[in-house]
Write an enzyme that holds these catalytic residues in place. Structure first.
Site, PDB file in Angstrom:
ATOM      1  N   ASN A  62       0.889  -1.164   0.000  1.00 11.53           N
ATOM      2  CA  ASN A  62       0.000   0.000   0.000  1.00 11.53           C
ATOM      3  C   ASN A  62       0.921   1.205   0.000  1.00 11.53           C
ATOM      4  N   VAL A  63       0.994   1.897  -1.131  1.00 18.67           N
ATOM      5  CA  VAL A  63       1.977   2.986  -1.235  1.00 18.67           C
ATOM      6  C   VAL A  63       1.720   4.109  -0.228  1.00 18.67           C
ATOM      7  N   ASN A  89       3.604   4.735 -10.400  1.00 20.96           N
ATOM      8  CA  ASN A  89       2.432   4.725 -11.277  1.00 20.96           C
ATOM      9  C   ASN A  89       1.107   4.546 -10.524  1.00 20.96           C
ATOM     10  N   SER A 141      -0.585  14.037 -14.633  1.00 16.54           N
ATOM     11  CA  SER A 141      -1.823  13.906 -15.419  1.00 16.54           C
ATOM     12  C   SER A 141      -2.151  15.247 -16.046  1.00 16.54           C
ATOM     13  N   TYR A 154      -7.556  15.142  -6.857  1.00 17.13           N
ATOM     14  CA  TYR A 154      -6.676  14.465  -7.818  1.00 17.13           C
ATOM     15  C   TYR A 154      -5.751  15.477  -8.511  1.00 17.13           C
ATOM     16  N   ALA A 155      -6.311  16.594  -8.975  1.00 12.25           N
ATOM     17  CA  ALA A 155      -5.495  17.598  -9.678  1.00 12.25           C
ATOM     18  C   ALA A 155      -4.418  18.152  -8.748  1.00 12.25           C
ATOM     19  N   ALA A 156      -4.774  18.318  -7.468  1.00 13.23           N
ATOM     20  CA  ALA A 156      -3.778  18.822  -6.503  1.00 13.23           C
ATOM     21  C   ALA A 156      -2.605  17.852  -6.409  1.00 13.23           C
ATOM     22  N   LYS A 158      -1.612  15.639  -8.658  1.00 14.71           N
ATOM     23  CA  LYS A 158      -0.859  15.486  -9.907  1.00 14.71           C
ATOM     24  C   LYS A 158      -0.027  16.735 -10.211  1.00 14.71           C
ATOM     25  N   ILE A 187      -6.723   8.037 -20.778  1.00 15.42           N
ATOM     26  CA  ILE A 187      -6.254   6.727 -21.261  1.00 15.42           C
ATOM     27  C   ILE A 187      -7.311   5.667 -20.941  1.00 15.42           C
TER      28      ILE A 187
HETATM   29  N1  CAA Z   1     -15.486  18.278 -17.769  1.00 15.06           N
HETATM   30  C1  CAA Z   1     -16.527  19.074 -18.122  1.00 15.06           C
HETATM   31  N2  CAA Z   1     -17.730  19.009 -17.535  1.00 15.06           N
HETATM   32  C2  CAA Z   1     -17.899  18.098 -16.562  1.00 15.06           C
HETATM   33  C3  CAA Z   1     -16.873  17.243 -16.128  1.00 15.06           C
HETATM   34  C4  CAA Z   1     -15.611  17.356 -16.768  1.00 15.06           C
HETATM   35  N3  CAA Z   1     -14.559  16.605 -16.443  1.00 15.06           N
HETATM   36  N4  CAA Z   1     -17.347  16.473 -15.144  1.00 15.06           N
HETATM   37  C5  CAA Z   1     -18.623  16.822 -14.960  1.00 15.06           C
HETATM   38  N5  CAA Z   1     -18.970  17.797 -15.821  1.00 15.06           N
HETATM   39  C6  CAA Z   1     -20.279  18.453 -15.955  1.00 15.06           C
HETATM   40  C7  CAA Z   1     -21.381  17.420 -16.234  1.00 15.06           C
HETATM   41  O1  CAA Z   1     -21.438  17.160 -17.632  1.00 15.06           O
HETATM   42  C8  CAA Z   1     -22.622  18.135 -15.723  1.00 15.06           C
HETATM   43  O2  CAA Z   1     -23.038  19.077 -16.701  1.00 15.06           O
HETATM   44  P1  CAA Z   1     -24.600  19.485 -16.834  1.00 15.06           P
HETATM   45  O3  CAA Z   1     -24.974  20.111 -15.543  1.00 15.06           O
HETATM   46  O4  CAA Z   1     -24.603  20.387 -18.012  1.00 15.06           O
HETATM   47  O5  CAA Z   1     -25.298  18.160 -17.085  1.00 15.06           O
HETATM   48  C9  CAA Z   1     -22.090  18.908 -14.514  1.00 15.06           C
HETATM   49  O6  CAA Z   1     -20.647  18.980 -14.680  1.00 15.06           O
HETATM   50  C10 CAA Z   1     -22.387  18.223 -13.197  1.00 15.06           C
HETATM   51  O7  CAA Z   1     -21.998  16.861 -13.315  1.00 15.06           O
HETATM   52  P2  CAA Z   1     -22.853  15.667 -12.673  1.00 15.06           P
HETATM   53  O8  CAA Z   1     -24.331  15.878 -12.940  1.00 15.06           O
HETATM   54  O9  CAA Z   1     -22.258  14.384 -13.139  1.00 15.06           O
HETATM   55  O10 CAA Z   1     -22.598  15.919 -11.117  1.00 15.06           O
HETATM   56  P3  CAA Z   1     -22.411  14.847  -9.986  1.00 15.06           P
HETATM   57  O11 CAA Z   1     -22.254  15.602  -8.700  1.00 15.06           O
HETATM   58  O12 CAA Z   1     -23.433  13.777 -10.074  1.00 15.06           O
HETATM   59  O13 CAA Z   1     -20.994  14.135 -10.347  1.00 15.06           O
HETATM   60  C11 CAA Z   1     -18.684  14.083 -10.876  1.00 15.06           C
HETATM   61  C12 CAA Z   1     -19.849  14.926 -10.379  1.00 15.06           C
HETATM   62  C13 CAA Z   1     -18.411  12.947  -9.878  1.00 15.06           C
HETATM   63  C14 CAA Z   1     -17.463  15.011 -10.926  1.00 15.06           C
HETATM   64  C15 CAA Z   1     -19.003  13.433 -12.241  1.00 15.06           C
HETATM   65  O14 CAA Z   1     -19.525  14.418 -13.108  1.00 15.06           O
HETATM   66  C16 CAA Z   1     -17.768  12.865 -12.875  1.00 15.06           C
HETATM   67  O15 CAA Z   1     -17.366  11.750 -12.546  1.00 15.06           O
HETATM   68  N6  CAA Z   1     -17.161  13.620 -13.802  1.00 15.06           N
HETATM   69  C17 CAA Z   1     -15.921  13.207 -14.446  1.00 15.06           C
HETATM   70  C18 CAA Z   1     -14.735  13.758 -13.702  1.00 15.06           C
HETATM   71  C19 CAA Z   1     -13.515  13.451 -14.498  1.00 15.06           C
HETATM   72  O16 CAA Z   1     -13.283  14.028 -15.540  1.00 15.06           O
HETATM   73  N7  CAA Z   1     -12.681  12.520 -14.008  1.00 15.06           N
HETATM   74  C20 CAA Z   1     -11.543  12.090 -14.733  1.00 15.06           C
HETATM   75  C21 CAA Z   1     -11.318  10.638 -14.350  1.00 15.06           C
HETATM   76  S1  CAA Z   1     -10.022   9.903 -15.341  1.00 15.06           S
HETATM   77  C22 CAA Z   1      -8.646  10.471 -14.597  1.00 15.06           C
HETATM   78  O17 CAA Z   1      -8.645  11.072 -13.569  1.00 15.06           O
HETATM   79  C23 CAA Z   1      -7.373  10.209 -15.299  1.00 15.06           C
HETATM   80  C24 CAA Z   1      -6.687  11.460 -15.558  1.00 15.06           C
HETATM   81  O18 CAA Z   1      -5.647  11.697 -14.982  1.00 15.06           O
HETATM   82  C25 CAA Z   1      -7.200  12.370 -16.561  1.00 15.06           C
HETATM   83  P1  NAI Z   2      -5.992   1.774 -12.790  1.00 16.52           P
HETATM   84  O1  NAI Z   2      -7.064   2.118 -11.817  1.00 16.52           O
HETATM   85  O2  NAI Z   2      -6.329   0.989 -13.994  1.00 16.52           O
HETATM   86  O3  NAI Z   2      -4.808   0.992 -12.017  1.00 16.52           O
HETATM   87  C1  NAI Z   2      -4.272   1.519 -10.855  1.00 16.52           C
HETATM   88  C2  NAI Z   2      -3.568   0.425 -10.074  1.00 16.52           C
HETATM   89  O4  NAI Z   2      -3.028   1.033  -8.886  1.00 16.52           O
HETATM   90  C3  NAI Z   2      -4.510  -0.688  -9.611  1.00 16.52           C
HETATM   91  O5  NAI Z   2      -3.962  -1.959  -9.898  1.00 16.52           O
HETATM   92  C4  NAI Z   2      -4.623  -0.462  -8.113  1.00 16.52           C
HETATM   93  O6  NAI Z   2      -4.824  -1.664  -7.367  1.00 16.52           O
HETATM   94  C5  NAI Z   2      -3.288   0.180  -7.784  1.00 16.52           C
HETATM   95  N1  NAI Z   2      -3.334   0.933  -6.544  1.00 16.52           N
HETATM   96  C6  NAI Z   2      -4.293   1.807  -6.149  1.00 16.52           C
HETATM   97  N2  NAI Z   2      -4.028   2.250  -4.927  1.00 16.52           N
HETATM   98  C7  NAI Z   2      -2.868   1.675  -4.522  1.00 16.52           C
HETATM   99  C8  NAI Z   2      -2.101   1.739  -3.335  1.00 16.52           C
HETATM  100  N3  NAI Z   2      -2.484   2.483  -2.305  1.00 16.52           N
HETATM  101  N4  NAI Z   2      -0.974   1.014  -3.281  1.00 16.52           N
HETATM  102  C9  NAI Z   2      -0.599   0.229  -4.318  1.00 16.52           C
HETATM  103  N5  NAI Z   2      -1.305   0.116  -5.448  1.00 16.52           N
HETATM  104  C10 NAI Z   2      -2.427   0.833  -5.557  1.00 16.52           C
HETATM  105  O7  NAI Z   2      -5.327   3.166 -13.155  1.00 16.52           O
HETATM  106  P2  NAI Z   2      -4.505   3.612 -14.454  1.00 16.52           P
HETATM  107  O8  NAI Z   2      -5.431   4.307 -15.348  1.00 16.52           O
HETATM  108  O9  NAI Z   2      -3.700   2.498 -14.949  1.00 16.52           O
HETATM  109  O10 NAI Z   2      -3.568   4.742 -13.810  1.00 16.52           O
HETATM  110  C11 NAI Z   2      -2.191   4.566 -13.572  1.00 16.52           C
HETATM  111  C12 NAI Z   2      -1.602   5.925 -13.240  1.00 16.52           C
HETATM  112  O11 NAI Z   2      -1.779   6.804 -14.336  1.00 16.52           O
HETATM  113  C13 NAI Z   2      -2.263   6.623 -12.044  1.00 16.52           C
HETATM  114  O12 NAI Z   2      -1.292   7.319 -11.311  1.00 16.52           O
HETATM  115  C14 NAI Z   2      -3.202   7.590 -12.694  1.00 16.52           C
HETATM  116  O13 NAI Z   2      -3.497   8.679 -11.860  1.00 16.52           O
HETATM  117  C15 NAI Z   2      -2.396   7.998 -13.894  1.00 16.52           C
HETATM  118  N6  NAI Z   2      -3.161   8.565 -14.981  1.00 16.52           N
HETATM  119  C16 NAI Z   2      -4.143   7.830 -15.570  1.00 16.52           C
HETATM  120  C17 NAI Z   2      -4.862   8.388 -16.604  1.00 16.52           C
HETATM  121  C18 NAI Z   2      -5.975   7.682 -17.281  1.00 16.52           C
HETATM  122  O14 NAI Z   2      -6.694   8.335 -18.061  1.00 16.52           O
HETATM  123  N7  NAI Z   2      -6.190   6.387 -17.050  1.00 16.52           N
HETATM  124  C19 NAI Z   2      -4.570   9.745 -17.065  1.00 16.52           C
HETATM  125  C20 NAI Z   2      -3.528  10.418 -16.358  1.00 16.52           C
HETATM  126  C21 NAI Z   2      -2.835   9.821 -15.359  1.00 16.52           C
END
Ligand code: CAA
Ligand code: NAI
Length: 246
Positions: A62-63, A89, A141, A154-156, A158, A187
């Protein structure tokens, strides 16, 4: 082979990008310590890769927990000797709008994505210093560079990873250790599978290459930064995001 006999620890290696990177590194001749929290999946994936003839071993960690990280690094050194490459990673998301984000979810993401990177890097440092060389590759990220709706925590982390990368690049360069980061875009892994479809479609439209990335796209960037081809690359953040940020 670009990593012949190098010892690499890849955290988060049981799934997604880390799992693909494990196979890419092993194919290039590395001995890979697959460090992950998920024992069941990690053991199974290590078995599959060993059956393909690759030198990989699963280590549970557990990192976010320093004791667990220290124990993992010690076991890796017992099995494979000193460590050449660390890929920080492992990462998690706990997405929520700022108004709804709980203190627990804020803290948990900090503990894994930011403090976890600190723990793992500090734990491998004596091994790399002893060798007089090493590669540390951190995973930032697009969200940490560009911000993202619903990703305060998450953004904080990264963005913090970028700050640590640059500080360590300055601090450790003279010890023969190169420190760099990769900043992936969106991805196709379990992490993005949780994103609502409407939002995922919006994301795709932001990408000049007009597709989401694949785990191989990031694994290949890790490979470049771990290989001798990047000997003079230090303190950089390599954007692998199809052109979202330019
Ligand atoms: N970009 C632009 N708009 C977004 C958004 C995003 N990333 N996330 C949410 N919104 C918008 C929704 O489309 C929605 O718009 P409308 O009101 O026009 O419908 C509004 O924000 C509110 O969203 P929800 O109704 O979904 O609100 P909620 O409280 O139910 O959920 C949430 C909020 C959990 C943030 C959900 O919207 C969500 O999961 N969004 C995606 C967040 C995201 O982008 N995560 C990236 C994950 S992958 C990753 O993290 C890898 C990486 O490094 C990039
Ligand atoms: P994933 O969710 O597919 O895999 C993540 C792995 O990390 C899982 O096997 C999980 O068990 C392990 N893990 C989680 N918490 C842990 C902990 N406390 N100790 C040890 N292992 C743990 O995620 P993904 O997409 O492969 O992401 C890998 C990296 O890339 C992450 O740092 C993520 O933030 C970053 N990233 C991912 C993007 C995407 O779009 N998928 C975009 C930008 C960055």
């Amino acid at each position: 082979m670009r990593l012949k006999d190098k010892v690499a620890i890849i955290t988060g290696a049981a799934a997604g990008i880390g799992l693909t990177a494990t196979e890419v590194f092993a194919r290039e001749g590395a001995k890979v310590a697959m460090a992950d929290y998920n024992v069941e999946q990690g053991v199974e994936q290590a078995r599959v890769l060993r059956e393909k003839g690759y030198e990989v071993t699963f280590f549970q960690v557990n990192v976010a927990d320093r004791v667990s990280v220290d124990a993992m690094v010690e076991k890796v050194r017992e099995v494979y000797g000193n460590i050449d490459i660390l890929i920080n990673n492992a990462g998690i998301t706990r997405d929520a709008m700022l108004s709804k984000l709980t203190v627990e979810d804020f803290q948990q993401v900090i503990d894994v994505n930011l403090t976890g990177v600190f723990h793992c890097t500090q734990a491998v440092l004596p091994s790399m210093v002893e060798k007089g060389r090493g590669r540390i590759i951190n995973t930032s990220s697009v969200s940490g560079i560009y911000g993202n709706v619903g990703q305060t925590n998450y953004a904080a982390t990264k963005a913090g990873v970028v700050g640590m990368t640059k500080s360590w690049a300055k601090e450790l360069g003279r010890k023969g250790i190169n420190v760099n980061a990769v900043a992936p875009g969106f991805i196709e892994t379990g992490m993005t599978a949780k994103v609502p479809e409407k939002v995922l479609n919006q994301m795709k439209q932001m990408v000049p290459l007009a597709r989401l990335g694949k785990p191989e796209d990031i694994a290949n960037a890790y490979l470049f930064l771990a290989s001798e081809e990047s000997n003079y690359v230090n303190g950089t953040v390599l954007h692998v995001d199809g052109g979202i940020i330019m």
